[in-house]
Design a protein around this motif. Structure first.
Motif, PDB file in Angstrom:
ATOM      1  N   MET A 115       0.826  -1.185   0.000  1.00 19.56           N
ATOM      2  CA  MET A 115       0.000   0.000   0.000  1.00 19.56           C
ATOM      3  C   MET A 115       0.876   1.257   0.000  1.00 19.56           C
ATOM      4  N   PHE A 116       2.068   1.145   0.585  1.00 19.72           N
ATOM      5  CA  PHE A 116       2.969   2.295   0.615  1.00 19.72           C
ATOM      6  C   PHE A 116       3.346   2.741  -0.786  1.00 19.72           C
ATOM      7  N   LEU A 117       3.614   1.797  -1.665  1.00 22.51           N
ATOM      8  CA  LEU A 117       4.007   2.125  -3.033  1.00 22.51           C
ATOM      9  C   LEU A 117       2.872   2.833  -3.775  1.00 22.51           C
ATOM     10  N   ILE A 118       1.662   2.360  -3.601  1.00 21.06           N
ATOM     11  CA  ILE A 118       0.502   2.984  -4.253  1.00 21.06           C
ATOM     12  C   ILE A 118       0.308   4.397  -3.735  1.00 21.06           C
ATOM     13  N   ASP A 119       0.382   4.582  -2.416  1.00 18.48           N
ATOM     14  CA  ASP A 119       0.235   5.920  -1.845  1.00 18.48           C
ATOM     15  C   ASP A 119       1.353   6.845  -2.297  1.00 18.48           C
ATOM     16  N   ALA A 120       2.553   6.325  -2.431  1.00 18.97           N
ATOM     17  CA  ALA A 120       3.669   7.151  -2.904  1.00 18.97           C
ATOM     18  C   ALA A 120       3.440   7.607  -4.346  1.00 18.97           C
ATOM     19  N   ILE A 121       2.934   6.725  -5.174  1.00 12.98           N
ATOM     20  CA  ILE A 121       2.647   7.089  -6.564  1.00 12.98           C
ATOM     21  C   ILE A 121       1.548   8.139  -6.616  1.00 12.98           C
ATOM     22  N   PHE A 122       0.486   7.955  -5.830  1.00 13.97           N
ATOM     23  CA  PHE A 122      -0.599   8.938  -5.794  1.00 13.97           C
ATOM     24  C   PHE A 122      -0.104  10.280  -5.267  1.00 13.97           C
ATOM     25  N   TRP A 123       0.741  10.258  -4.243  1.00  9.14           N
ATOM     26  CA  TRP A 123       1.265  11.498  -3.667  1.00  9.14           C
ATOM     27  C   TRP A 123       2.088  12.258  -4.704  1.00  9.14           C
ATOM     28  N   ILE A 124       2.948  11.539  -5.409  1.00  8.24           N
ATOM     29  CA  ILE A 124       3.771  12.169  -6.440  1.00  8.24           C
ATOM     30  C   ILE A 124       2.895  12.694  -7.572  1.00  8.24           C
ATOM     31  N   TRP A 125       1.836  11.976  -7.897  1.00 11.08           N
ATOM     32  CA  TRP A 125       0.930  12.392  -8.950  1.00 11.08           C
ATOM     33  C   TRP A 125       0.287  13.745  -8.602  1.00 11.08           C
ATOM     34  N   ILE A 126      -0.110  13.908  -7.351  1.00 11.54           N
ATOM     35  CA  ILE A 126      -0.688  15.177  -6.919  1.00 11.54           C
ATOM     36  C   ILE A 126       0.391  16.262  -6.857  1.00 11.54           C
ATOM     37  N   PHE A 127       1.560  15.927  -6.372  1.00  8.41           N
ATOM     38  CA  PHE A 127       2.656  16.886  -6.242  1.00  8.41           C
ATOM     39  C   PHE A 127       3.096  17.445  -7.593  1.00  8.41           C
ATOM     40  N   ILE A 128       3.122  16.601  -8.610  1.00  6.72           N
ATOM     41  CA  ILE A 128       3.664  16.969  -9.918  1.00  6.72           C
ATOM     42  C   ILE A 128       2.853  18.072 -10.596  1.00  6.72           C
ATOM     43  N   VAL A 129       1.543  18.106 -10.377  1.00 11.53           N
ATOM     44  CA  VAL A 129       0.713  19.056 -11.130  1.00 11.53           C
ATOM     45  C   VAL A 129       1.091  20.510 -10.832  1.00 11.53           C
ATOM     46  N   PRO A 130       0.995  21.004  -9.585  1.00  7.49           N
ATOM     47  CA  PRO A 130       1.381  22.409  -9.381  1.00  7.49           C
ATOM     48  C   PRO A 130       2.881  22.641  -9.569  1.00  7.49           C
ATOM     49  N   ALA A 131       3.691  21.665  -9.186  1.00  7.50           N
ATOM     50  CA  ALA A 131       5.135  21.826  -9.358  1.00  7.50           C
ATOM     51  C   ALA A 131       5.497  21.895 -10.839  1.00  7.50           C
ATOM     52  N   GLY A 132       4.900  21.060 -11.641  1.00  5.99           N
ATOM     53  CA  GLY A 132       5.189  21.055 -13.075  1.00  5.99           C
ATOM     54  C   GLY A 132       4.700  22.309 -13.781  1.00  5.99           C
ATOM     55  N   ILE A 133       3.511  22.777 -13.421  1.00  4.72           N
ATOM     56  CA  ILE A 133       2.979  23.989 -14.039  1.00  4.72           C
ATOM     57  C   ILE A 133       3.860  25.185 -13.704  1.00  4.72           C
ATOM     58  N   CYS A 134       4.240  25.323 -12.447  1.00 10.36           N
ATOM     59  CA  CYS A 134       5.097  26.448 -12.060  1.00 10.36           C
ATOM     60  C   CYS A 134       6.502  26.312 -12.638  1.00 10.36           C
ATOM     61  N   ALA A 135       7.017  25.100 -12.712  1.00 12.12           N
ATOM     62  CA  ALA A 135       8.344  24.912 -13.315  1.00 12.12           C
ATOM     63  C   ALA A 135       8.315  25.272 -14.793  1.00 12.12           C
ATOM     64  N   PHE A 136       7.240  24.922 -15.476  1.00 14.97           N
ATOM     65  CA  PHE A 136       7.122  25.288 -16.885  1.00 14.97           C
ATOM     66  C   PHE A 136       7.021  26.806 -17.038  1.00 14.97           C
ATOM     67  N   GLY A 137       6.259  27.445 -16.142  1.00 13.33           N
ATOM     68  CA  GLY A 137       6.184  28.906 -16.169  1.00 13.33           C
ATOM     69  C   GLY A 137       7.532  29.544 -15.894  1.00 13.33           C
ATOM     70  N   GLY A 138       8.278  28.996 -14.941  1.00 18.22           N
ATOM     71  CA  GLY A 138       9.622  29.497 -14.663  1.00 18.22           C
ATOM     72  C   GLY A 138      10.560  29.293 -15.836  1.00 18.22           C
TER      73      GLY A 138
END
Length: 81
Positions: free
Chosen positions: A1-24
């Motif tokens: 279950m840890f692996l699944i939660d880690a993937i979901f956590w990264i999936w949520i993290f990537i969206v705002p981080a990726g959008i702002c990184a692209f803007g930067g």
């Protein structure tokens, strides 16, 4: 279950981080003098992604959140038969 939660956590993290990184990245490409602002925008996106992922993890649970998000309610009546 840890692996699944880690993937979901990264999936949520990537969206705002990726959008702002692209803007930067776009800001930095406009002029190299904007490098400090590009770094700040990227860091702000990473911090926002971290807090968003932790908020969803604590309030809803990652598996429940994605379960509701990716559910197909039009097929629920077929399963209940």
């Amino acid at each position: 279950m840890f692996l699944i939660d880690a993937i979901f956590w990264i999936w949520i993290f990537i969206v705002p981080a990726g959008i702002c990184a692209f803007g930067g990245f776009l800001l930095h490409n406009a002029s190299h003098h904007y490098l400090p602002f590009s770094i700040l925008i990227t860091l702000a996106g990473a911090v926002a992604g971290f807090f968003l992922a932790e908020y969803i993890r604590k309030k809803y649970g990652l598996a429940d959140f994605f379960g509701k998000l990716l559910s197909t309610p039009e097929l629920d009546h077929e399963r209940d038969k």
